[in-house]
Design an enzyme around this catalytic site. Structure first.
Site, mmCIF file in Angstrom:
data_model
loop_
_atom_site.group_PDB
_atom_site.id
_atom_site.type_symbol
_atom_site.label_atom_id
_atom_site.label_comp_id
_atom_site.label_asym_id
_atom_site.label_seq_id
_atom_site.Cartn_x
_atom_site.Cartn_y
_atom_site.Cartn_z
ATOM 1 N N LYS A 102 -57.841 -35.016 -95.259
ATOM 2 C CA LYS A 102 -56.518 -34.494 -94.912
ATOM 3 C C LYS A 102 -55.484 -35.186 -95.779
ATOM 4 O O LYS A 102 -55.690 -36.318 -96.205
ATOM 5 C CB LYS A 102 -56.203 -34.779 -93.428
ATOM 6 C CG LYS A 102 -55.128 -33.908 -92.853
ATOM 7 C CD LYS A 102 -55.673 -32.545 -92.498
ATOM 8 C CE LYS A 102 -54.657 -31.678 -91.819
ATOM 9 N NZ LYS A 102 -55.293 -30.485 -91.240
HETATM 10 P P1 NAD Z 1 -46.467 -23.776 -89.274
HETATM 11 O O1 NAD Z 1 -45.640 -24.786 -89.981
HETATM 12 O O2 NAD Z 1 -46.699 -22.452 -89.901
HETATM 13 O O3 NAD Z 1 -45.848 -23.496 -87.794
HETATM 14 C C1 NAD Z 1 -45.588 -24.524 -86.893
HETATM 15 C C2 NAD Z 1 -44.887 -23.916 -85.690
HETATM 16 O O4 NAD Z 1 -44.673 -24.939 -84.729
HETATM 17 C C3 NAD Z 1 -43.518 -23.310 -86.003
HETATM 18 O O5 NAD Z 1 -43.340 -22.128 -85.255
HETATM 19 C C4 NAD Z 1 -42.558 -24.401 -85.533
HETATM 20 O O6 NAD Z 1 -41.260 -23.911 -85.188
HETATM 21 C C5 NAD Z 1 -43.310 -24.885 -84.301
HETATM 22 N N1 NAD Z 1 -42.846 -26.186 -83.854
HETATM 23 C C6 NAD Z 1 -42.628 -27.302 -84.594
HETATM 24 N N2 NAD Z 1 -42.145 -28.275 -83.804
HETATM 25 C C7 NAD Z 1 -42.085 -27.771 -82.553
HETATM 26 C C8 NAD Z 1 -41.657 -28.286 -81.306
HETATM 27 N N3 NAD Z 1 -41.197 -29.534 -81.198
HETATM 28 N N4 NAD Z 1 -41.750 -27.474 -80.215
HETATM 29 C C9 NAD Z 1 -42.193 -26.206 -80.316
HETATM 30 N N5 NAD Z 1 -42.602 -25.665 -81.475
HETATM 31 C C10 NAD Z 1 -42.537 -26.441 -82.570
HETATM 32 O O7 NAD Z 1 -47.850 -24.537 -88.944
HETATM 33 P P2 NAD Z 1 -49.259 -23.871 -88.635
HETATM 34 O O8 NAD Z 1 -50.002 -23.766 -89.902
HETATM 35 O O9 NAD Z 1 -49.081 -22.702 -87.744
HETATM 36 O O10 NAD Z 1 -49.944 -25.065 -87.817
HETATM 37 C C11 NAD Z 1 -49.770 -25.241 -86.416
HETATM 38 C C12 NAD Z 1 -50.846 -26.179 -85.900
HETATM 39 O O11 NAD Z 1 -52.141 -25.636 -86.189
HETATM 40 C C13 NAD Z 1 -50.854 -27.578 -86.521
HETATM 41 O O12 NAD Z 1 -51.258 -28.494 -85.537
HETATM 42 C C14 NAD Z 1 -51.906 -27.471 -87.609
HETATM 43 O O13 NAD Z 1 -52.476 -28.723 -87.932
HETATM 44 C C15 NAD Z 1 -52.909 -26.570 -86.916
HETATM 45 N N6 NAD Z 1 -53.817 -25.878 -87.833
HETATM 46 C C16 NAD Z 1 -53.341 -25.032 -88.788
HETATM 47 C C17 NAD Z 1 -54.244 -24.362 -89.600
HETATM 48 C C18 NAD Z 1 -53.795 -23.345 -90.619
HETATM 49 O O14 NAD Z 1 -54.649 -22.664 -91.206
HETATM 50 N N7 NAD Z 1 -52.514 -23.159 -90.850
HETATM 51 C C19 NAD Z 1 -55.627 -24.583 -89.475
HETATM 52 C C20 NAD Z 1 -56.066 -25.461 -88.479
HETATM 53 C C21 NAD Z 1 -55.153 -26.099 -87.656
#
Ligand code: NAD
Length: 411
Positions: A102
């Site tokens: 990561k």
């Molecule tokens: P992203 O940046 O596209 O979206 C994050 C979302 O979380 C946004 O809607 C943001 O407004 C919201 N957010 C941030 N702080 C917040 C808060 N305090 N309260 C409520 N909402 C809040 O990120 P993503 O890619 O969707 O990732 C989200 C989660 O999924 C993370 O934990 C990431 O590690 C995990 N993840 C993502 C992927 C991927 O393919 N993108 C894969 C595995 C895991």
């Protein structure tokens, strides 16, 4: 509790059931390599800023290491280490030929211009290009990054090493990316929700869902669940949390966010609630799909959903996990629930190595097949050990990594 300590606790629970020796535990837990670099960058106004970037490579016993790159102000070494470790168990539980890694940079991308972000990203790659590569460590998007950063990273890495799009996944489709990667994590959450709730004899139409996070993962999960006829009564992001008893109009919300810099603030066709209220709603299913550590011992007793799907990484800390488990709440753990993204990243990498293109239908079919196989094994393992789905997933993952480590030898 620190993020890495929390992952260790989950590891130890499964390691106890597997009766792993202290020596093997230590070998499986200590990261292979941790890199921290300085990123000095000239800002648009001529100021010099210095940022800190990290790449942690946890384990490569099962193959090249794989893991996202996060841009968020709270990124630090402990968090990146925890997320790298989770990637080792995640790739193992869905049986991809990878280890875990990561990376991250402690920045708030919303406060930076596109040009500044590009300079920061390229400078970071200047510092770490030697330790990543198609057969060593393959980054991908995570919170705060997307295909845009992946395209810059590939371009910068290729300046040193020559053409090889397999160095990174999550690239733009027209730039050696794969169709279906962007939706993959959210779609995977949807596929697994359907499987889990099927086992729990819950029908989509009778399942009220609250979803925290409306970014890449949250929005695609919402779309899939809405199309599968689940009733999504609440969604929230960093800017707003919305509630509608009879179900939200998800297509309208997706369209609204698309035209509103990706955020929910300003949407009027729903009741406004707080982020804490969203987590504590009386619903049938709660999906945290934003940040880690949102369910802790402080709010665990107030969570009312009988089922939680961990779409985000590490949204529940171990003390809360214990409380929820004792209350009979079923939790689908992150290392399985959000593995759809890395699964389709694997297809993209294979496609790049073979110079062959897969169509969207094939990607979706193979994603569903891979996640369903992993889910069935985890479900069975939980029955055998009479343990939580989380411990069962860790047991399968640790067993696979341990076998690969022992086959390779330690001399
Ligand atoms: P992203 O940046 O596209 O979206 C994050 C979302 O979380 C946004 O809607 C943001 O407004 C919201 N957010 C941030 N702080 C917040 C808060 N305090 N309260 C409520 N909402 C809040 O990120 P993503 O890619 O969707 O990732 C989200 C989660 O999924 C993370 O934990 C990431 O590690 C995990 N993840 C993502 C992927 C991927 O393919 N993108 C894969 C595995 C895991």
């Amino acid at each position: 509790m620190k993020a890495h300590e929390a992952v260790q606790l989950y590891f130890n629970r499964a390691a106890d059931l597997l009766e792993l020796s202290p020596a093997i535990r230590r070998l499986l837990v200590v990261p292979k390599r941790e890199v921290q670099v300085q990123i000095p960058v000239e800002m648009d106004d001529g100021r010099l800023e210095t940022y800190i970037g990290y790449r942690v490579q946890h384990d490569d016993a099962r193959g090249p290491m794989k893991g996202g790159l996060r841009y968020h102000p709270e990124v630090d070494l402990d968090e990146v280490r925890a997320l790298a470790t989770l990637m080792t168990w995640k790739t193992a539980v869905v049986d991809l030929p990878y280890g875990g890694a990561k990376g991250g940079i402690a920045i708030d991308p919303r406060m930076l211009s596109v040009k500044e972000l590009e300079r920061i990203t390229r400078k970071f790659i200047d510092q770490i290009h030697d330790v990543i590569g198609p057969h060593e460590d393959i980054p991908a998007p995570d919170m705060g990054t997307s295909w845009r950063e992946m395209a810059w990273i590939r371009n910068q890495w290729e300046k040193y090493h020559g053409f090889n799009p397999a160095v990174i996944t999550g690239k733009p489709v027209e730039h050696y990316g794969i169709e279906g990667r962007e939706e993959a994590t959210g779609r995977g959450v949807g596929i697994l929700t359907y499987k889990l709730l099927g086992h729990l004899q819950r029908k989509p139409q009778q399942t009220r869902v609250a979803l925290q996070g409306f970014g890449n993962v949250g929005s695609h999960a919402a779309k899939y669940l809405y199309e599968s006829e689940y009733k999504i009564v609440s969604v929230g992001d960093q800017t707003a949390s919305l509630y509608r008893k009879d179900g939200l109009d998800i297509p309208a919300l997706l369209k609204f966010a698309l035209n509103n810099k990706g955020v929910l603030k300003g949407y009027t066709d729903a009741e406004q609630i707080t982020g804490d209220q969203l987590l504590e709603l009386d619903v049938d299913l709660l999906i945290p799909a934003a940040l880690g550590g949102v369910i802790t011992r402080k709010n665990a007793e107030r969570i009312r959903a009988p089922v939680i799907i961990e779409a985000a990484n590490a949204p529940i800390d171990p003390e809360a996990d214990d409380i929820l488990h004792h209350r009979g709440i079923t939790i689908l753990p992150d290392i399985l629930a959000n593995a759809g993204g890395v699964t389709v990243s694997y297809f993209e990498w294979v496609q790049n190595l073979q110079f062959y293109r897969w169509g969207l239908n094939r990607v979706r079919q193979e994603l569903e097949a891979g996640l369903s196989r992993a889910f069935d094994l985890v479900w069975q393992e939980a029955r055998i050990h009479n343990c939580s789905l989380r411990t069962a997933a860790y047991i399968i993952a640790i067993r696979r990594v341990k076998a690969a480590t022992e086959l390779a030898g330690h001399q």
